[in-house]
Design a protein around this motif. Sequence first.
Motif, PDB file in Angstrom:
ATOM      1  N   LYS A   1     -29.936   5.499  11.506  1.00  0.00           N
ATOM      2  CA  LYS A   1     -30.066   5.730  12.262  1.00  0.00           C
ATOM      3  C   LYS A   1     -29.959   5.158  13.442  1.00  0.00           C
ATOM      4  CE  LYS A   1     -34.334   8.068  11.795  1.00  0.00           C
ATOM      5  NZ  LYS A   1     -35.524   7.913  11.379  1.00  0.00           N
ATOM      6  N   GLN A   2     -30.427   3.375  13.125  1.00  0.00           N
ATOM      7  CA  GLN A   2     -30.242   3.003  14.310  1.00  0.00           C
ATOM      8  C   GLN A   2     -28.763   2.768  15.184  1.00  0.00           C
ATOM      9  OE1 GLN A   2     -30.049  -1.244  12.088  1.00  0.00           O
ATOM     10  NE2 GLN A   2     -32.582  -1.069  12.427  1.00  0.00           N
ATOM     11  N   LEU A   3     -27.534   2.859  14.428  1.00  0.00           N
ATOM     12  CA  LEU A   3     -26.415   3.209  15.010  1.00  0.00           C
ATOM     13  C   LEU A   3     -26.379   4.717  15.400  1.00  0.00           C
ATOM     14  CD1 LEU A   3     -24.390   1.309  11.926  1.00  0.00           C
ATOM     15  CD2 LEU A   3     -24.677   0.545  14.239  1.00  0.00           C
ATOM     16  N   TYR A   4     -26.424   5.506  14.902  1.00  0.00           N
ATOM     17  CA  TYR A   4     -25.782   6.884  14.942  1.00  0.00           C
ATOM     18  C   TYR A   4     -27.971   7.553  15.267  1.00  0.00           C
ATOM     19  CZ  TYR A   4     -22.173   4.926  12.950  1.00  0.00           C
ATOM     20  OH  TYR A   4     -20.943   4.245  12.536  1.00  0.00           O
ATOM     21  N   PRO A   5     -28.349   7.223  16.416  1.00  0.00           N
ATOM     22  CA  PRO A   5     -29.754   8.308  16.357  1.00  0.00           C
ATOM     23  C   PRO A   5     -29.802   9.386  16.548  1.00  0.00           C
ATOM     24  CG  PRO A   5     -29.145   6.404  18.393  1.00  0.00           C
ATOM     25  CD  PRO A   5     -28.386   6.804  17.832  1.00  0.00           C
TER      26      PRO A   5
ATOM     27  N   GLY B   1     -37.351  15.771  10.454  1.00  0.00           N
ATOM     28  CA  GLY B   1     -37.168  15.302   8.477  1.00  0.00           C
ATOM     29  C   GLY B   1     -36.120  14.282   8.579  1.00  0.00           C
ATOM     30  N   ASP B   2     -35.396  13.308   9.084  1.00  0.00           N
ATOM     31  CA  ASP B   2     -34.510  12.336   9.305  1.00  0.00           C
ATOM     32  C   ASP B   2     -33.209  12.547   7.976  1.00  0.00           C
ATOM     33  OD1 ASP B   2     -35.893   9.743  10.156  1.00  0.00           O
ATOM     34  OD2 ASP B   2     -37.133   9.605   8.021  1.00  0.00           O
ATOM     35  N   SER B   3     -33.109  14.310   8.503  1.00  0.00           N
ATOM     36  CA  SER B   3     -31.686  14.189   7.429  1.00  0.00           C
ATOM     37  C   SER B   3     -30.237  13.924   8.091  1.00  0.00           C
ATOM     38  CB  SER B   3     -31.995  15.890   6.843  1.00  0.00           C
ATOM     39  OG  SER B   3     -32.176  16.762   8.011  1.00  0.00           O
ATOM     40  N   LEU B   4     -29.511  13.335   7.998  1.00  0.00           N
ATOM     41  CA  LEU B   4     -28.045  13.409   8.737  1.00  0.00           C
ATOM     42  C   LEU B   4     -27.065  14.881   8.697  1.00  0.00           C
ATOM     43  CD1 LEU B   4     -25.895  11.229   9.334  1.00  0.00           C
ATOM     44  CD2 LEU B   4     -25.609  10.661   7.333  1.00  0.00           C
ATOM     45  N   SER B   5     -27.016  15.063  10.012  1.00  0.00           N
ATOM     46  CA  SER B   5     -25.785  16.058  10.396  1.00  0.00           C
ATOM     47  C   SER B   5     -24.975  15.551   9.975  1.00  0.00           C
ATOM     48  CB  SER B   5     -26.338  16.078  12.032  1.00  0.00           C
ATOM     49  OG  SER B   5     -25.057  17.217  12.029  1.00  0.00           O
ATOM     50  N   SER B   6     -24.104  16.560   9.576  1.00  0.00           N
ATOM     51  CA  SER B   6     -22.390  16.070   7.864  1.00  0.00           C
ATOM     52  C   SER B   6     -21.048  16.837   9.238  1.00  0.00           C
ATOM     53  CB  SER B   6     -22.402  17.059   6.414  1.00  0.00           C
ATOM     54  OG  SER B   6     -22.314  17.915   7.585  1.00  0.00           O
ATOM     55  N   GLN B   7     -21.270  16.512   9.934  1.00  0.00           N
ATOM     56  CA  GLN B   7     -20.534  16.978  11.334  1.00  0.00           C
ATOM     57  C   GLN B   7     -21.110  16.560  12.740  1.00  0.00           C
ATOM     58  OE1 GLN B   7     -17.850  19.058  10.991  1.00  0.00           O
ATOM     59  NE2 GLN B   7     -18.323  18.293   8.713  1.00  0.00           N
ATOM     60  N   CYS B   8     -22.098  15.246  12.824  1.00  0.00           N
ATOM     61  CA  CYS B   8     -21.778  14.561  13.615  1.00  0.00           C
ATOM     62  C   CYS B   8     -20.872  13.725  14.331  1.00  0.00           C
ATOM     63  CB  CYS B   8     -23.369  13.972  13.698  1.00  0.00           C
ATOM     64  SG  CYS B   8     -24.010  12.413  15.313  1.00  0.00           S
ATOM     65  N   ILE B   9     -20.508  13.712  15.486  1.00  0.00           N
ATOM     66  CA  ILE B   9     -19.563  13.869  16.152  1.00  0.00           C
ATOM     67  C   ILE B   9     -19.452  11.953  16.023  1.00  0.00           C
ATOM     68  CG2 ILE B   9     -18.080  13.737  18.400  1.00  0.00           C
ATOM     69  CD1 ILE B   9     -17.897  15.950  17.197  1.00  0.00           C
ATOM     70  N   GLN B  10     -20.587  11.577  16.623  1.00  0.00           N
ATOM     71  CA  GLN B  10     -20.782   9.684  17.395  1.00  0.00           C
ATOM     72  C   GLN B  10     -20.309   9.457  15.502  1.00  0.00           C
ATOM     73  OE1 GLN B  10     -24.784   8.678  18.144  1.00  0.00           O
ATOM     74  NE2 GLN B  10     -24.282   6.289  18.809  1.00  0.00           N
ATOM     75  N   MET B  11     -20.682   9.508  14.456  1.00  0.00           N
ATOM     76  CA  MET B  11     -20.196   9.223  12.993  1.00  0.00           C
ATOM     77  C   MET B  11     -19.210   9.234  12.742  1.00  0.00           C
ATOM     78  SD  MET B  11     -22.872   9.018   9.809  1.00  0.00           S
ATOM     79  CE  MET B  11     -21.916   8.022   7.971  1.00  0.00           C
ATOM     80  N   MET B  12     -18.420  10.929  12.932  1.00  0.00           N
ATOM     81  CA  MET B  12     -17.294  10.929  12.436  1.00  0.00           C
ATOM     82  C   MET B  12     -16.768  11.147  13.151  1.00  0.00           C
ATOM     83  SD  MET B  12     -17.673  15.053  12.233  1.00  0.00           S
ATOM     84  CE  MET B  12     -15.965  15.610  12.124  1.00  0.00           C
ATOM     85  N   TYR B  13     -16.550  10.399  14.137  1.00  0.00           N
ATOM     86  CA  TYR B  13     -15.185   9.607  14.929  1.00  0.00           C
ATOM     87  C   TYR B  13     -15.348   8.135  15.248  1.00  0.00           C
ATOM     88  CZ  TYR B  13     -13.222  14.086  15.410  1.00  0.00           C
ATOM     89  OH  TYR B  13     -12.788  15.533  14.669  1.00  0.00           O
ATOM     90  N   ASP B  14     -16.754   7.100  14.537  1.00  0.00           N
ATOM     91  CA  ASP B  14     -16.279   6.228  14.513  1.00  0.00           C
ATOM     92  C   ASP B  14     -15.168   5.129  14.101  1.00  0.00           C
ATOM     93  OD1 ASP B  14     -17.626   3.295  15.272  1.00  0.00           O
ATOM     94  OD2 ASP B  14     -19.292   3.309  14.777  1.00  0.00           O
ATOM     95  N   THR B  15     -14.631   4.654  14.216  1.00  0.00           N
ATOM     96  CA  THR B  15     -13.464   3.326  13.314  1.00  0.00           C
ATOM     97  C   THR B  15     -14.545   2.518  12.386  1.00  0.00           C
ATOM     98  OG1 THR B  15     -12.763   2.182  14.985  1.00  0.00           O
ATOM     99  CG2 THR B  15     -12.154   4.456  14.664  1.00  0.00           C
TER     100      THR B  15
ATOM    101  N   ALA C   1     -18.447   9.464   7.722  1.00  0.00           N
ATOM    102  CA  ALA C   1     -17.336   8.641   8.558  1.00  0.00           C
ATOM    103  C   ALA C   1     -15.872   9.282   8.203  1.00  0.00           C
ATOM    104  CB  ALA C   1     -18.360   7.656   8.633  1.00  0.00           C
ATOM    105  N   LYS C   2     -15.652  10.238   8.812  1.00  0.00           N
ATOM    106  CA  LYS C   2     -14.174  10.366   8.664  1.00  0.00           C
ATOM    107  C   LYS C   2     -12.987   9.205   9.686  1.00  0.00           C
ATOM    108  CE  LYS C   2     -15.604  14.691   6.845  1.00  0.00           C
ATOM    109  NZ  LYS C   2     -15.324  14.375   5.414  1.00  0.00           N
ATOM    110  N   SER C   3     -13.372   8.989  10.281  1.00  0.00           N
ATOM    111  CA  SER C   3     -12.763   8.473  11.056  1.00  0.00           C
ATOM    112  C   SER C   3     -12.532   6.868  10.839  1.00  0.00           C
ATOM    113  CB  SER C   3     -12.151   8.606  11.926  1.00  0.00           C
ATOM    114  OG  SER C   3     -12.374  10.163  12.431  1.00  0.00           O
TER     115      SER C   3
END
Length: 85
Positions: free
Chosen positions: A18-22, A28-42, A60-62
């Motif tokens: 949540k600090q890195l990808y608010p 309800g504090d659930s993480l979106s599985s398709q969040c672009i910010q997290m998906m493309y962080d290396t 975190a696919k990348s």
Amino acid sequence: MIAQNFWVPDANFRVRLKQLYPFCFQSGDSLSSQCIQMMYDTSLDISNRNIQDISGIEFAKSLGTLNISGNPITNYFGITDSLKD
């Protein structure tokens, strides 16, 4: 693909994400599985945060670099799938 929400079970890991990808977290504090910010962080540094379970890291696919030092991690689910060679 329809985005789904995922409950990150480890509270310390959830706080760090949540600090890195608010904007990746829904009500309800659930993480979106398709969040672009997290998906493309290396790279991701979650060192020294008393994290035991990194469930959710698979979104975190990348990731090429993941620093997990100083954590008593007991669940590594998804770690090999998310890290790139």
